[in-house]
Design a protein around this motif. Structure first.
Motif, PDB file in Angstrom:
ATOM      1  N   VAL A 225       0.885  -1.235  -0.114  1.00  0.00           N
ATOM      2  CA  VAL A 225      -0.059   0.119  -0.191  1.00  0.00           C
ATOM      3  C   VAL A 225       0.829   1.145   0.075  1.00  0.00           C
ATOM      4  CG1 VAL A 225      -1.655   1.291   1.378  1.00  0.00           C
ATOM      5  CG2 VAL A 225      -1.965  -1.380   1.097  1.00  0.00           C
ATOM      6  N   GLU A 226       1.863   1.271   0.796  1.00  0.00           N
ATOM      7  CA  GLU A 226       2.623   2.418   0.847  1.00  0.00           C
ATOM      8  C   GLU A 226       3.606   2.818  -0.223  1.00  0.00           C
ATOM      9  OE1 GLU A 226       2.855   4.654   3.245  1.00  0.00           O
ATOM     10  OE2 GLU A 226       1.669   3.788   4.681  1.00  0.00           O
ATOM     11  N   ALA A 227       3.954   1.754  -1.340  1.00  0.00           N
ATOM     12  CA  ALA A 227       4.610   1.793  -2.402  1.00  0.00           C
ATOM     13  C   ALA A 227       3.573   2.257  -3.544  1.00  0.00           C
ATOM     14  CB  ALA A 227       5.334   0.534  -2.638  1.00  0.00           C
ATOM     15  N   CYS A 228       2.469   2.056  -3.463  1.00  0.00           N
ATOM     16  CA  CYS A 228       1.509   2.984  -4.405  1.00  0.00           C
ATOM     17  C   CYS A 228       1.159   4.149  -4.247  1.00  0.00           C
ATOM     18  CB  CYS A 228       0.139   1.831  -4.425  1.00  0.00           C
ATOM     19  SG  CYS A 228      -1.034   2.456  -5.639  1.00  0.00           S
ATOM     20  N   ASP A 229       1.300   5.008  -5.387  1.00  0.00           N
ATOM     21  CA  ASP A 229       1.155   6.375  -5.274  1.00  0.00           C
ATOM     22  C   ASP A 229      -0.248   6.667  -5.686  1.00  0.00           C
ATOM     23  OD1 ASP A 229       1.434   5.604  -7.986  1.00  0.00           O
ATOM     24  OD2 ASP A 229       2.779   7.295  -8.492  1.00  0.00           O
ATOM     25  N   ASP A 230      -1.185   5.705  -5.836  1.00  0.00           N
ATOM     26  CA  ASP A 230      -2.527   5.940  -6.335  1.00  0.00           C
ATOM     27  C   ASP A 230      -3.585   4.897  -5.931  1.00  0.00           C
ATOM     28  OD1 ASP A 230      -4.923   6.791  -7.859  1.00  0.00           O
ATOM     29  OD2 ASP A 230      -4.152   6.704  -9.813  1.00  0.00           O
ATOM     30  N   LEU A 231      -4.505   5.355  -5.003  1.00  0.00           N
ATOM     31  CA  LEU A 231      -5.272   4.189  -4.489  1.00  0.00           C
ATOM     32  C   LEU A 231      -6.544   3.848  -5.574  1.00  0.00           C
ATOM     33  CD1 LEU A 231      -5.989   5.576  -0.933  1.00  0.00           C
ATOM     34  CD2 LEU A 231      -4.183   3.884  -1.757  1.00  0.00           C
ATOM     35  N   SER A 232      -6.415   4.709  -6.677  1.00  0.00           N
ATOM     36  CA  SER A 232      -7.323   4.349  -7.833  1.00  0.00           C
ATOM     37  C   SER A 232      -6.733   3.343  -8.796  1.00  0.00           C
ATOM     38  CB  SER A 232      -7.650   5.632  -8.741  1.00  0.00           C
ATOM     39  OG  SER A 232      -8.338   6.383  -7.830  1.00  0.00           O
ATOM     40  N   ARG A 233      -5.388   2.987  -8.558  1.00  0.00           N
ATOM     41  CA  ARG A 233      -4.759   2.007  -9.253  1.00  0.00           C
ATOM     42  C   ARG A 233      -5.352   0.513  -9.277  1.00  0.00           C
ATOM     43  NH1 ARG A 233       1.406   1.431  -8.603  1.00  0.00           N
ATOM     44  NH2 ARG A 233       1.391   3.565  -9.525  1.00  0.00           N
ATOM     45  N   PRO A 234      -5.815   0.018 -10.476  1.00  0.00           N
ATOM     46  CA  PRO A 234      -6.516  -1.214 -10.387  1.00  0.00           C
ATOM     47  C   PRO A 234      -5.464  -2.287 -10.109  1.00  0.00           C
ATOM     48  CG  PRO A 234      -6.073  -0.507 -12.658  1.00  0.00           C
ATOM     49  CD  PRO A 234      -5.342   0.618 -11.725  1.00  0.00           C
ATOM     50  N   CYS A 235      -6.135  -3.313  -9.374  1.00  0.00           N
ATOM     51  CA  CYS A 235      -5.267  -4.597  -9.384  1.00  0.00           C
ATOM     52  C   CYS A 235      -4.716  -5.273 -10.646  1.00  0.00           C
ATOM     53  CB  CYS A 235      -6.343  -5.739  -8.497  1.00  0.00           C
ATOM     54  SG  CYS A 235      -6.880  -5.238  -6.880  1.00  0.00           S
ATOM     55  N   ALA A 236      -3.556  -5.830 -10.208  1.00  0.00           N
ATOM     56  CA  ALA A 236      -2.959  -6.455 -11.531  1.00  0.00           C
ATOM     57  C   ALA A 236      -3.612  -7.656 -12.136  1.00  0.00           C
ATOM     58  CB  ALA A 236      -1.610  -6.999 -10.935  1.00  0.00           C
ATOM     59  N   ARG A 237      -4.516  -8.382 -11.113  1.00  0.00           N
ATOM     60  CA  ARG A 237      -5.405  -9.393 -11.841  1.00  0.00           C
ATOM     61  C   ARG A 237      -6.772  -9.414 -10.958  1.00  0.00           C
ATOM     62  NH1 ARG A 237      -1.706 -13.460  -8.790  1.00  0.00           N
ATOM     63  NH2 ARG A 237      -1.078 -13.995 -10.950  1.00  0.00           N
ATOM     64  N   ALA A 238      -7.629  -9.830 -11.813  1.00  0.00           N
ATOM     65  CA  ALA A 238      -9.168 -10.029 -11.231  1.00  0.00           C
ATOM     66  C   ALA A 238      -9.092 -10.824 -10.016  1.00  0.00           C
ATOM     67  CB  ALA A 238     -10.035 -10.253 -12.460  1.00  0.00           C
ATOM     68  N   ALA A 239      -9.919 -10.584  -9.019  1.00  0.00           N
ATOM     69  CA  ALA A 239     -10.133 -11.592  -7.934  1.00  0.00           C
ATOM     70  C   ALA A 239     -11.587 -11.635  -7.496  1.00  0.00           C
ATOM     71  CB  ALA A 239      -9.079 -11.315  -6.887  1.00  0.00           C
ATOM     72  N   GLY A 240     -11.910 -12.504  -6.685  1.00  0.00           N
ATOM     73  CA  GLY A 240     -13.347 -12.731  -6.188  1.00  0.00           C
ATOM     74  C   GLY A 240     -14.103 -13.308  -7.231  1.00  0.00           C
ATOM     75  N   THR A 241     -15.531 -13.644  -6.563  1.00  0.00           N
ATOM     76  CA  THR A 241     -16.379 -14.215  -7.332  1.00  0.00           C
ATOM     77  C   THR A 241     -16.989 -13.592  -8.487  1.00  0.00           C
ATOM     78  OG1 THR A 241     -17.943 -13.132  -5.899  1.00  0.00           O
ATOM     79  CG2 THR A 241     -17.349 -15.391  -5.358  1.00  0.00           C
ATOM     80  N   ALA A 242     -16.932 -12.199  -8.567  1.00  0.00           N
ATOM     81  CA  ALA A 242     -17.284 -11.231  -9.680  1.00  0.00           C
ATOM     82  C   ALA A 242     -16.333 -11.262 -10.856  1.00  0.00           C
ATOM     83  CB  ALA A 242     -17.707 -10.113  -9.262  1.00  0.00           C
ATOM     84  N   ALA A 243     -15.038 -11.518 -10.522  1.00  0.00           N
ATOM     85  CA  ALA A 243     -13.884 -11.546 -11.265  1.00  0.00           C
ATOM     86  C   ALA A 243     -13.540 -10.157 -12.000  1.00  0.00           C
ATOM     87  CB  ALA A 243     -14.189 -12.758 -12.467  1.00  0.00           C
TER      88      ALA A 243
END
Length: 168
Positions: A114-132
């Motif tokens: 989290v600390e290394a990311c400069d933008d909380l809007s940045r998307p995850c690198a991969r889809a996860a969860g049931t909704a994919a």
């Protein structure tokens, strides 16, 4: 020997700063609440289910460790690691100290991500969860606050059932 004294609840963080430090402060507060509930019990008490579903204090810690890995390491960072079992079932090798240490290590890694990311809007690198669906880091943080808070409440009840201890 178990600690049956009431624990003083320190209350939620007083931070009201920028978004990232505020979200992390609340998430860390909840993480520590779960750890506080799992510590100070005899190993057997911490692993004994308090409800028919089989949920135990150490099972919650094991589950939250896997959830930290799943959302921050695999989903957001995109690390090529095998998914961890998100279940709460314990093995004979699952000792309280080891599970709490693993949780603290997972939390430290998550916080570093989290600390290394400069933008909380940045998307995850991969889809996860049931909704994919691909989620943002902001969504992951809010989801982990919700997930950890829900289980911190469970831990409150399980600890009171185990030895009568109440409070944070």
């Amino acid at each position: 020997m178990t600690d049956t004294r009431p624990h003083r609840d320190t209350g939620p963080p007083g931070i009201d700063d920028e978004e990232r430090p505020t979200l992390l402060a609340f998430l860390n507060y909840l993480r520590e609440a779960v750890i506080a509930k799992a510590q100070g019990l005899a190993d057997q008490q911490a692993r004994t289910p308090g409800v028919p579903s089989g949920t135990s204090l150490l099972g919650l810690v094991k589950h939250l460790t896997a959830a930290e890995h799943h959302w921050f390491v695999r989903s957001f960072e995109g690390a090529d690691t095998a998914p961890l079992d998100l279940g709460m079932e314990l093995t004979d090798e699952d000792a309280a100290e080891d599970l709490i240490t693993a949780y603290r290590e997972a939390v430290a890694r998550s916080n570093a991500i989290v600390e290394a990311c400069d933008d909380l809007s940045r998307p995850c690198a991969r889809a996860a969860g049931t909704a994919a669906e691909v989620r943002s880091l902001r969504w992951v943080l809010v989801h982990m606050i919700e997930e950890t808070a829900r289980h911190a409440g469970h831990a409150d009840i399980l600890r009171e059932q185990a030895d009568g201890a109440v409070g944070r």
